[in-house]
Every structure is written in C-alpha cells, then in structure tokens.
Design an enzyme around this catalytic site. Structure first.
Site, PDB file in Angstrom:
ATOM      1  NE  ARG A 157      33.824  23.066  49.877  1.00 14.73           N
ATOM      2  CZ  ARG A 157      34.126  24.348  49.825  1.00 14.73           C
ATOM      3  NH1 ARG A 157      34.977  24.848  50.689  1.00 14.73           N
ATOM      4  NH2 ARG A 157      33.610  25.138  48.912  1.00 14.73           N
TER       5      ARG A 157
ATOM      6  NE  ARG B 274      41.929  16.962  39.609  1.00 15.86           N
ATOM      7  CZ  ARG B 274      42.375  16.106  38.721  1.00 15.86           C
ATOM      8  NH1 ARG B 274      43.663  15.876  38.560  1.00 15.86           N
ATOM      9  NH2 ARG B 274      41.501  15.437  37.962  1.00 15.86           N
TER      10      ARG B 274
ATOM     11  CG  ASP C 168      33.924  28.564  50.328  1.00 13.83           C
ATOM     12  OD1 ASP C 168      34.333  28.123  49.245  1.00 13.83           O
ATOM     13  OD2 ASP C 168      33.144  27.941  51.068  1.00 13.83           O
TER      14      ASP C 168
HETATM   15  P1  FAD Z   1      43.231  33.983  43.891  1.00 10.71           P
HETATM   16  O1  FAD Z   1      41.914  34.408  43.396  1.00 10.71           O
HETATM   17  O2  FAD Z   1      43.840  32.744  43.325  1.00 10.71           O
HETATM   18  O3  FAD Z   1      44.240  35.191  43.708  1.00 10.71           O
HETATM   19  C1  FAD Z   1      45.649  35.042  43.749  1.00 10.71           C
HETATM   20  C2  FAD Z   1      46.204  35.921  42.650  1.00 10.71           C
HETATM   21  O4  FAD Z   1      47.636  35.929  42.729  1.00 10.71           O
HETATM   22  C3  FAD Z   1      45.848  35.403  41.258  1.00 10.71           C
HETATM   23  O5  FAD Z   1      45.223  36.428  40.523  1.00 10.71           O
HETATM   24  C4  FAD Z   1      47.191  35.015  40.677  1.00 10.71           C
HETATM   25  O6  FAD Z   1      47.258  35.212  39.276  1.00 10.71           O
HETATM   26  C5  FAD Z   1      48.130  35.948  41.418  1.00 10.71           C
HETATM   27  N1  FAD Z   1      49.508  35.459  41.449  1.00 10.71           N
HETATM   28  C6  FAD Z   1      49.933  34.223  41.786  1.00 10.71           C
HETATM   29  N2  FAD Z   1      51.274  34.144  41.633  1.00 10.71           N
HETATM   30  C7  FAD Z   1      51.690  35.353  41.189  1.00 10.71           C
HETATM   31  C8  FAD Z   1      52.955  35.877  40.829  1.00 10.71           C
HETATM   32  N3  FAD Z   1      54.051  35.121  40.874  1.00 10.71           N
HETATM   33  N4  FAD Z   1      53.045  37.171  40.433  1.00 10.71           N
HETATM   34  C9  FAD Z   1      51.929  37.942  40.359  1.00 10.71           C
HETATM   35  N5  FAD Z   1      50.691  37.480  40.661  1.00 10.71           N
HETATM   36  C10 FAD Z   1      50.572  36.207  41.081  1.00 10.71           C
HETATM   37  N6  FAD Z   1      34.256  30.747  46.837  1.00 10.71           N
HETATM   38  C11 FAD Z   1      33.029  31.060  47.301  1.00 10.71           C
HETATM   39  O7  FAD Z   1      32.898  31.667  48.381  1.00 10.71           O
HETATM   40  N7  FAD Z   1      31.900  30.757  46.570  1.00 10.71           N
HETATM   41  C12 FAD Z   1      31.965  30.115  45.378  1.00 10.71           C
HETATM   42  O8  FAD Z   1      30.926  29.862  44.747  1.00 10.71           O
HETATM   43  C13 FAD Z   1      33.241  29.735  44.888  1.00 10.71           C
HETATM   44  N8  FAD Z   1      33.355  29.075  43.728  1.00 10.71           N
HETATM   45  C14 FAD Z   1      34.581  28.722  43.286  1.00 10.71           C
HETATM   46  C15 FAD Z   1      34.688  28.032  42.071  1.00 10.71           C
HETATM   47  C16 FAD Z   1      35.934  27.658  41.592  1.00 10.71           C
HETATM   48  C17 FAD Z   1      36.031  26.894  40.297  1.00 10.71           C
HETATM   49  C18 FAD Z   1      37.113  27.980  42.332  1.00 10.71           C
HETATM   50  C19 FAD Z   1      38.472  27.570  41.822  1.00 10.71           C
HETATM   51  C20 FAD Z   1      37.020  28.679  43.515  1.00 10.71           C
HETATM   52  C21 FAD Z   1      35.773  29.049  44.012  1.00 10.71           C
HETATM   53  N9  FAD Z   1      35.641  29.774  45.196  1.00 10.71           N
HETATM   54  C22 FAD Z   1      34.392  30.093  45.671  1.00 10.71           C
HETATM   55  C23 FAD Z   1      36.826  30.196  45.974  1.00 10.71           C
HETATM   56  C24 FAD Z   1      37.329  31.602  45.589  1.00 10.71           C
HETATM   57  O9  FAD Z   1      37.728  31.585  44.241  1.00 10.71           O
HETATM   58  C25 FAD Z   1      38.486  31.965  46.512  1.00 10.71           C
HETATM   59  O10 FAD Z   1      38.059  32.023  47.857  1.00 10.71           O
HETATM   60  C26 FAD Z   1      39.124  33.317  46.190  1.00 10.71           C
HETATM   61  O11 FAD Z   1      39.359  33.494  44.828  1.00 10.71           O
HETATM   62  C27 FAD Z   1      40.444  33.402  46.949  1.00 10.71           C
HETATM   63  O12 FAD Z   1      41.121  34.589  46.619  1.00 10.71           O
HETATM   64  P2  FAD Z   1      42.707  34.634  46.689  1.00 10.71           P
HETATM   65  O13 FAD Z   1      43.078  36.058  46.561  1.00 10.71           O
HETATM   66  O14 FAD Z   1      43.162  33.879  47.869  1.00 10.71           O
HETATM   67  O15 FAD Z   1      43.216  33.758  45.464  1.00 10.71           O
HETATM   68  N1  UDP Z   2      30.579  17.025  45.716  1.00 11.31           N
HETATM   69  C1  UDP Z   2      30.059  15.868  45.188  1.00 11.31           C
HETATM   70  N2  UDP Z   2      29.008  15.949  44.338  1.00 11.31           N
HETATM   71  C2  UDP Z   2      28.459  17.123  43.982  1.00 11.31           C
HETATM   72  C3  UDP Z   2      28.992  18.310  44.524  1.00 11.31           C
HETATM   73  C4  UDP Z   2      30.054  18.222  45.387  1.00 11.31           C
HETATM   74  O1  UDP Z   2      30.543  14.788  45.481  1.00 11.31           O
HETATM   75  O2  UDP Z   2      27.503  17.129  43.193  1.00 11.31           O
HETATM   76  C5  UDP Z   2      31.737  16.898  46.631  1.00 11.31           C
HETATM   77  C6  UDP Z   2      33.068  16.960  45.890  1.00 11.31           C
HETATM   78  O3  UDP Z   2      33.980  16.126  46.572  1.00 11.31           O
HETATM   79  C7  UDP Z   2      33.453  18.397  46.037  1.00 11.31           C
HETATM   80  C8  UDP Z   2      32.986  18.684  47.453  1.00 11.31           C
HETATM   81  O4  UDP Z   2      31.766  17.959  47.566  1.00 11.31           O
HETATM   82  O5  UDP Z   2      34.850  18.582  45.882  1.00 11.31           O
HETATM   83  C9  UDP Z   2      32.747  20.125  47.783  1.00 11.31           C
HETATM   84  O6  UDP Z   2      31.790  20.642  46.869  1.00 11.31           O
HETATM   85  P1  UDP Z   2      31.665  22.186  46.578  1.00 11.31           P
HETATM   86  O7  UDP Z   2      30.493  22.390  45.695  1.00 11.31           O
HETATM   87  O8  UDP Z   2      31.718  22.899  47.873  1.00 11.31           O
HETATM   88  O9  UDP Z   2      33.017  22.410  45.762  1.00 11.31           O
HETATM   89  P2  UDP Z   2      33.656  23.704  45.062  1.00 11.31           P
HETATM   90  O10 UDP Z   2      32.535  24.586  44.603  1.00 11.31           O
HETATM   91  O11 UDP Z   2      34.556  24.314  46.082  1.00 11.31           O
HETATM   92  O12 UDP Z   2      34.416  23.098  43.923  1.00 11.31           O
END
Ligand code: FAD
Ligand code: UDP
Length: 394
Positions: free
Chosen positions: A198, A275, A376
């Site tokens: 990624r 996770r 994403d």
């Molecule tokens: P979700 O956002 O998980 O939505 C699913 C929803 O379903 C949730 O609100 C959940 O509560 C609900 N649900 C589940 N089960 C039930 C149930 N039984 N009844 C009712 N509701 C339920 N993407 C990027 O492009 N850029 C970023 O910088 C980025 N940063 C991220 C950082 C973190 C820490 C994480 C975890 C993800 C990140 N992502 C990022 C990814 C992004 O969050 C996801 O692409 C996006 O949220 C996906 O949307 P979704 O609808 O698939 O899932």
């Molecule tokens: N990663 C790492 N060091 C960093 C940032 C990212 O080793 O400082 C690795 C790590 O395995 C991570 C992956 O690259 O899970 C993808 O990083 P990204 O920032 O895309 O993760 P996300 O924002 O989805 O958690």
C-alpha cells in the site's frame, strides 16, 4: 405514519426513536433494509433512494458515518475512529464525493518517530537522506540493493520479505517491523505482502503519503458528508440488526448488509479474524502538540501506533488542540472489527461465506466487513456504486 424525520442533538448524533413495527400495516414498508450507516451503506442508500427505492438504514452505533465519523469539538473536526484522508485515482469517485462535501487541499505527510528519531514517510529521498545521508536517487537505490542482496530476497512470500525487497533491512527494522507487528498482532513473516505494498517507495524528495491524483478532507467533516448522502432516507441509529432481525427483515423486500458476513451466517464456517483498535482522545490547552496531523510510533515498545492531531487535517488555528492515540488490540466477538486479517486461512474461509452470499436472492453484502476487504474510502465508494448498479440490473 413514521416519515423518517430525525432529530439531532449533539455532534451529529441522531436521536431517532425507534418506530415499532406493529402488525401487517408496516410489513414490507421498504424496498431495502440497509444494515450499517458507514460509507458503503450511505452510498447504497443514496443511489437506491435516487432510483426511487424506499430504504431504511439501521446502525448499531449511536451515530451515522461508521469509521469515518467526525465530531466537532470547539471548531476542530475530531476523527473519532482515527484520522481519515480521502484519496483516489478515480475521477468518477472524486466527483461523486464532491457532490456531498467540499474538500480542502490537505495533503497527508505523516512522520515516523523511531525512539525519538523523526523520519519522513512514505519512504522517499527525505527518508533515505535522514537514514543514510545519501543525496541522490542512485545512491539510495544502491544502498537498498546492497541490503536486499545481503538478505537474499528474490520472490517475497510474506510482508517481511516484501518490505526488505522494497526498502532494505535497515528501514524495515526501524520503520516497519515494530509498527507492523504491533498493528497486526503477528510477526511480519506471518503477514501477506500486499499490506506493505500500500505504501509508495519513491526516489524523489516527496512526502505525499499517497500517489493518487485527488486528495483532501471534507471542510465540515465526514459526518456532514454522510448526513447529506442520507438526506431523505429513514435512518435508525442504536439499532443492532441481530437484536431485531426478524422484525427488521419483515420491514423490507431486500437487504444490503455491511456488517460482518460471518456473523450474518452464524459463523457456520468459523470466525473470520480481525484486528481491533482502541482510541484515546485528549483535549489539550495548548496550541500545537506535534505540528503535523499524524506521527507513527514505529518502535515495538510504545503501545500505540500513532498519534493524530486533528486540527492539522484542516489547517486549524484554534488556541487549543485535540489528539488521539491509536492502540491496536486483539479482536474477539463484541469488539469492533477494524482490519480484516486477509491471510490465506481467513481468505479461504471468507470465500466460503462469499459463495453463500452469491446464492442469496434478496441480500447483498458489502463494505469492509461485508466483503472482508481492506477498503480505503474511495474503494468503499466505488464498490457501493458497483453493487447498486448490479442490483439495478436484476
Ligand atoms: P464501516 O465504516 O465499518 O461501516 C459499517 C457500519 O455497519 C458501522 O457503522 C457498524 O457499526 C455498522 N454495523 C455493523 N454491524 C451492524 C449490525 N449488526 N447492526 C447495525 N449496524 C451494524 N480510508 C481512507 O481512504 N483514508 C484513510 O485515511 C483511512 N484511515 C483509516 C483509519 C482507520 C483507523 C481505519 C480503521 C480505517 C481507515 N480508512 C481510511 C478506511 C475507512 O474507514 C473505510 O474505507 C470505510 O469506513 C469503510 O466504510 P464501510 O461502510 O465499509 O465500513
Ligand atoms: N506501515 C509501517 N510503518 C509505518 C506506516 C505503515 O510499517 O510507519 C505498514 C504497516 O504494516 C501498515 C501498512 O504499512 O499496516 C499500511 O499502512 P497504512 O498507513 O496504509 O495503514 P492504515 O492507515 O490503513 O492503518
């Protein structure tokens, strides 16, 4: 009749009382029940509503938006589930989200902190210069090639080999190994190579974390963007599908399910592994905590992986600041499932669930949890648009 009017109290949290389905008069009131008010569910709801379908969205959390949910704290948009930067190479997706939000010109340029030493990410000439003092792309490439040859990596079979092949053993040791192993709770040898692919590796002085053509953060937060997507759609928060399954199924002809697919099928082929994360958010009476939106702590000892300082996603000038520490943690039933563990074992298990899903006449699955995929935001949007396009063809 319940008309889908929702009330709001604080921070974009919907206060909609549950209309109880009483008797036949409420049967099949909706064409679609959409489980999950995250990005995937919201895009499906918008598209289906625009196609004249009556939709009900149910969400187990107290708010809409899923993991992109933001909350306004004294003018700072706090990314409650960790910093989210929208980035895409797909113009139609960029145009689509811009219908619902104005995006700022934020460019993600996180830092890595390895035991007090700061490095630029992603891996680029600034990182190589800081690590080795090399000044030209040729010098950096030679240094990496030397380390790759020493490690004897040819065909990478796991994340460790992939990472060493990309940036050499030293950067792997300082900036990847510790971070990745605490993030995923397993060794880099046990993880699939695609996770590290990624990240860009660049032989230019360029700290932009993403290669994509378009990037930014909604100026009034992601919650407002999702709210606009759900405009005119009935939404019930604090409603867990599994707690009222029969009642909710009875309300709609079809189902769009964005929760965990293994749970939908009562784990009949076993659990998919995830996770989980824990977030600790603090408001500080200082103007600036770290001078950048995200710092990754790449050593193995620090228990969190990163600290976000939310104001920097929006060039904030408030007198105070809000930071969030992101702690990885193991997943078990009852904890939020954030990252799918897409190794071979889990992927094979998922395929079995996907076969069941493909045979459903009235249900589709999607999103990070429904597709068990490390989406994403842009990929979640495009997958939702494709899903609805397929539904319309049926
Ligand atoms: P979700 O956002 O998980 O939505 C699913 C929803 O379903 C949730 O609100 C959940 O509560 C609900 N649900 C589940 N089960 C039930 C149930 N039984 N009844 C009712 N509701 C339920 N993407 C990027 O492009 N850029 C970023 O910088 C980025 N940063 C991220 C950082 C973190 C820490 C994480 C975890 C993800 C990140 N992502 C990022 C990814 C992004 O969050 C996801 O692409 C996006 O949220 C996906 O949307 P979704 O609808 O698939 O899932
Ligand atoms: N990663 C790492 N060091 C960093 C940032 C990212 O080793 O400082 C690795 C790590 O395995 C991570 C992956 O690259 O899970 C993808 O990083 P990204 O920032 O895309 O993760 P996300 O924002 O989805 O958690």
């Amino acid at each position: 009749m319940y008309n889908g009017v929702v009330r709001w109290y604080r921070h974009g949290v919907r206060d909609d009382r549950l209309p109880v389905a009483r008797g036949k008069v409420f049967m099949k009131r909706y064409d679609y029940l959409i489980v999950g008010a995250g990005l995937f569910g919201a895009v499906c709801a918008r598209e289906l509503a625009d196609a004249g379908k009556r939709c009900l969205v149910v969400e187990k959390r107290r708010h809409i938006g899923g993991n992109v949910y933001t909350e306004n704290v004294g003018g700072i948009q706090v990314h409650v589930y960790g910093g989210h930067v929208f980035h895409t190479d797909a113009q139609p997706v960029w145009q689509y989200v811009n219908r619902f939000a104005a995006f700022n010109h934020y460019i993600n340029m996180p830092l890595a902190n390895y035991r007090g030493e700061l490095y630029n990410l992603p891996f680029n000439m600034n990182t190589f210069y800081r690590m080795w003092g090399v000044r030209t792309p040729a010098e950096a490439k030679a240094r990496i090639a030397e380390q790759v040859a020493e490690a004897g990596v040819t065909e990478p079979r796991n994340l460790e080999e992939q990472a060493i092949g990309m940036v050499g053993r030293e950067i792997y040791g300082k900036l990847i190994k510790g971070y990745t192993e605490k993030q995923w709770g397993r060794t880099c040898k046990e993880l699939p190579p695609f996770i590290i692919k990624r990240l860009p590796v660049r032989f230019r002085y360029d700290n932009n974390y993403f290669d994509d053509r378009w990037q930014g953060v909604p100026t009034d937060g992601y919650t407002a963007m999702i709210e606009r997507m759900l405009d005119g759609v009935d939404v019930r928060t604090e409603t867990d599908y599994f707690e009222r399954r029969a009642e909710l199924d009875a309300l709609a002809e079809g189902l769009v399910f964005t929760g965990p697919i293994d749970r939908y099928y009562d784990y009949r082929y076993g659990e998919l592994e995830w996770r989980s994360l824990r977030f600790e958010t603090e408001e500080l009476e200082i103007e600036d905590y770290q001078g950048v939106a995200a710092v990754n702590y790449t050593d193995a000892e620090t228990p969190f992986t990163r600290i976000f300082e939310h104001k920097h996603f929006a060039f904030g000038t408030q007198p105070n600041t809000v930071i969030t520490r992101e702690y990885p943690q193991s997943w078990h039933r009852g904890r939020e499932a954030y990252y799918p563990i897409n190794d071979e074992k889990n992927q094979a298990r998922y395929e079995k669930y996907a076969e069941l899903a493909a045979r459903e006449a009235n249900a589709v699955f999607g999103g990070r949890q429904g597709h068990y995929r490390y989406y994403d935001m842009d990929k979640a949007v495009s997958a939702a648009l494709e899903t609805v396009a397929r539904m319309k063809q049926k």
